[in-house]
Design a protein around this motif. Structure first.
Motif, PDB file in Angstrom:
ATOM      1  N   VAL A  19       0.859  -1.180   0.000  1.00 17.41           N
ATOM      2  CA  VAL A  19       0.000   0.000   0.000  1.00 17.41           C
ATOM      3  C   VAL A  19       0.901   1.238   0.000  1.00 17.41           C
ATOM      4  O   VAL A  19       2.062   1.164   0.398  1.00 17.41           O
ATOM      5  N   THR A  20       0.341   2.341  -0.449  1.00 12.68           N
ATOM      6  CA  THR A  20       1.091   3.592  -0.496  1.00 12.68           C
ATOM      7  C   THR A  20       0.449   4.613   0.441  1.00 12.68           C
ATOM      8  O   THR A  20      -0.767   4.791   0.425  1.00 12.68           O
ATOM      9  N   VAL A  21       1.280   5.267   1.235  1.00 10.95           N
ATOM     10  CA  VAL A  21       0.843   6.394   2.060  1.00 10.95           C
ATOM     11  C   VAL A  21       1.240   7.655   1.305  1.00 10.95           C
ATOM     12  O   VAL A  21       2.414   7.840   0.950  1.00 10.95           O
ATOM     13  N   LEU A  31       1.709  12.888  10.891  1.00  6.85           N
ATOM     14  CA  LEU A  31       1.534  11.465  11.172  1.00  6.85           C
ATOM     15  C   LEU A  31       0.410  10.917  10.298  1.00  6.85           C
ATOM     16  O   LEU A  31      -0.539  11.639   9.976  1.00  6.85           O
ATOM     17  N   LEU A  32       0.485   9.640   9.956  1.00  6.17           N
ATOM     18  CA  LEU A  32      -0.620   9.016   9.241  1.00  6.17           C
ATOM     19  C   LEU A  32      -1.856   9.143  10.106  1.00  6.17           C
ATOM     20  O   LEU A  32      -1.860   8.718  11.265  1.00  6.17           O
ATOM     21  N   HIS A  33      -2.901   9.777   9.578  1.00  2.12           N
ATOM     22  CA  HIS A  33      -4.130  10.016  10.347  1.00  2.12           C
ATOM     23  C   HIS A  33      -4.732   8.688  10.773  1.00  2.12           C
ATOM     24  O   HIS A  33      -4.764   7.739   9.995  1.00  2.12           O
ATOM     25  N   ASN A  34      -5.218   8.628  12.014  1.00  5.88           N
ATOM     26  CA  ASN A  34      -5.731   7.365  12.559  1.00  5.88           C
ATOM     27  C   ASN A  34      -6.849   6.774  11.710  1.00  5.88           C
ATOM     28  O   ASN A  34      -6.973   5.561  11.616  1.00  5.88           O
ATOM     29  N   VAL A  81       3.409   6.292  11.827  1.00  4.58           N
ATOM     30  CA  VAL A  81       3.914   6.402  10.462  1.00  4.58           C
ATOM     31  C   VAL A  81       4.138   7.890  10.251  1.00  4.58           C
ATOM     32  O   VAL A  81       3.207   8.684  10.366  1.00  4.58           O
ATOM     33  N   THR A  82       5.379   8.274   9.959  1.00  4.78           N
ATOM     34  CA  THR A  82       5.738   9.694   9.952  1.00  4.78           C
ATOM     35  C   THR A  82       6.086  10.249   8.579  1.00  4.78           C
ATOM     36  O   THR A  82       6.487  11.409   8.469  1.00  4.78           O
ATOM     37  N   ARG A  83       5.933   9.425   7.534  1.00  7.30           N
ATOM     38  CA  ARG A  83       6.240   9.957   6.199  1.00  7.30           C
ATOM     39  C   ARG A  83       5.489   9.178   5.125  1.00  7.30           C
ATOM     40  O   ARG A  83       5.140   8.015   5.318  1.00  7.30           O
ATOM     41  N   PRO A  84       5.271   9.827   3.996  1.00  4.50           N
ATOM     42  CA  PRO A  84       4.664   9.123   2.869  1.00  4.50           C
ATOM     43  C   PRO A  84       5.624   8.060   2.345  1.00  4.50           C
ATOM     44  O   PRO A  84       6.827   8.107   2.621  1.00  4.50           O
TER      45      PRO A  84
END
Length: 152
Positions: A19-21, A31-34, A81-84
Motif C-alpha cells: 500500500v502507499t501512504v 503522522l498518518l491520520h488514525n 507512520v511519519t512519512r509518505p
C-alpha cells in the motif's frame, strides 16, 4: 550494478499486500491520520479479493460475496507512520464461519518487519435483496481457507 529490492520476510500465514501512504494521508502533525489505517487495510483487502474475482461493480445483486457489512472493527496503534511512501498490510483470517468471518491485519513496513498498527474486523455476508446474513460461496470459502491463521 542495480540495487535489489529488499526481500519480504517469509510469512507463515496470510498475505502481505503493498500500500502507499500519500502526503495528504498525514495529519497536521505529519503522522498518518488514525482514520487512514482502516482505509489502507480496506484497499489491501479489495486488491486481494479482486485477485480471486470478488469485486463490486455497482450492482449489489451481482456482487455475491462482495456484498457484506462490517459488524466490528478494532485497531491498536503501536508506532507512528511519519512519512509518505511504500508500506504493506499483512492480512489473514482468524475465523471463517458460514455467514461471517474475522480477519486480522497488521499495517507494517513494506518488508513486513516493522508493525505500526494491528487489529481485527468482523464481516457478515449479506443477501442483497433481504440484507440478512447469507452463506459465503464455496469459491470464497476456498480462497479464505488459504488465508486462515494456524492455531498456535
Amino acid at each position: 550494478m542495480t540495487a535489489e529490492a529488499p526481500i519480504a520476510p517469509a510469512l507463515s500465514y496470510g498475505r502481505l499486500i503493498p500500500v502507499t501512504v500519500h502526503f495528504d494521508d498525514l495529519d497536521a502533525l505529519g503522522l498518518l491520520h488514525n482514520a487512514r489505517y482502516p482505509l489502507k487495510v480496506e484497499q489491501a483487502w479489495t486488491e486481494l479479493w479482486q485477485e480471486h474475482g470478488i469485486h463490486f461493480d455497482g450492482d449489489w445483486a451481482a456482487a455475491g460475496d462482495a456484498c457484506n457489512a462490517v459488524k466490528e472493527l478494532t485497531i491498536g496503534y503501536e508506532a507512528p507512520v511519519t512519512r509518505p511512501g511504500e508500506y504493506a498490510v499483512h492480512l489473514w483470517l482468524e475465523r471463517l464461519g458460514n455467514t461471517g468471518l474475522t480477519y486480522g491485519f497488521r499495517f507494517c513496513s513494506a518488508d513486513g518487519t516493522q508493525t505500526y498498527a494491528r487489529g481485527a474486523r468482523v464481516l457478515v455476508r449479506l443477501d442483497a435483496a433481504t440484507m440478512r446474513p447469507t452463506p459465503w460461496s464455496e469459491g470464497f470459502r476456498a480462497a479464505g481457507r488459504a488465508l486462515l491463521r494456524p492455531a498456535d
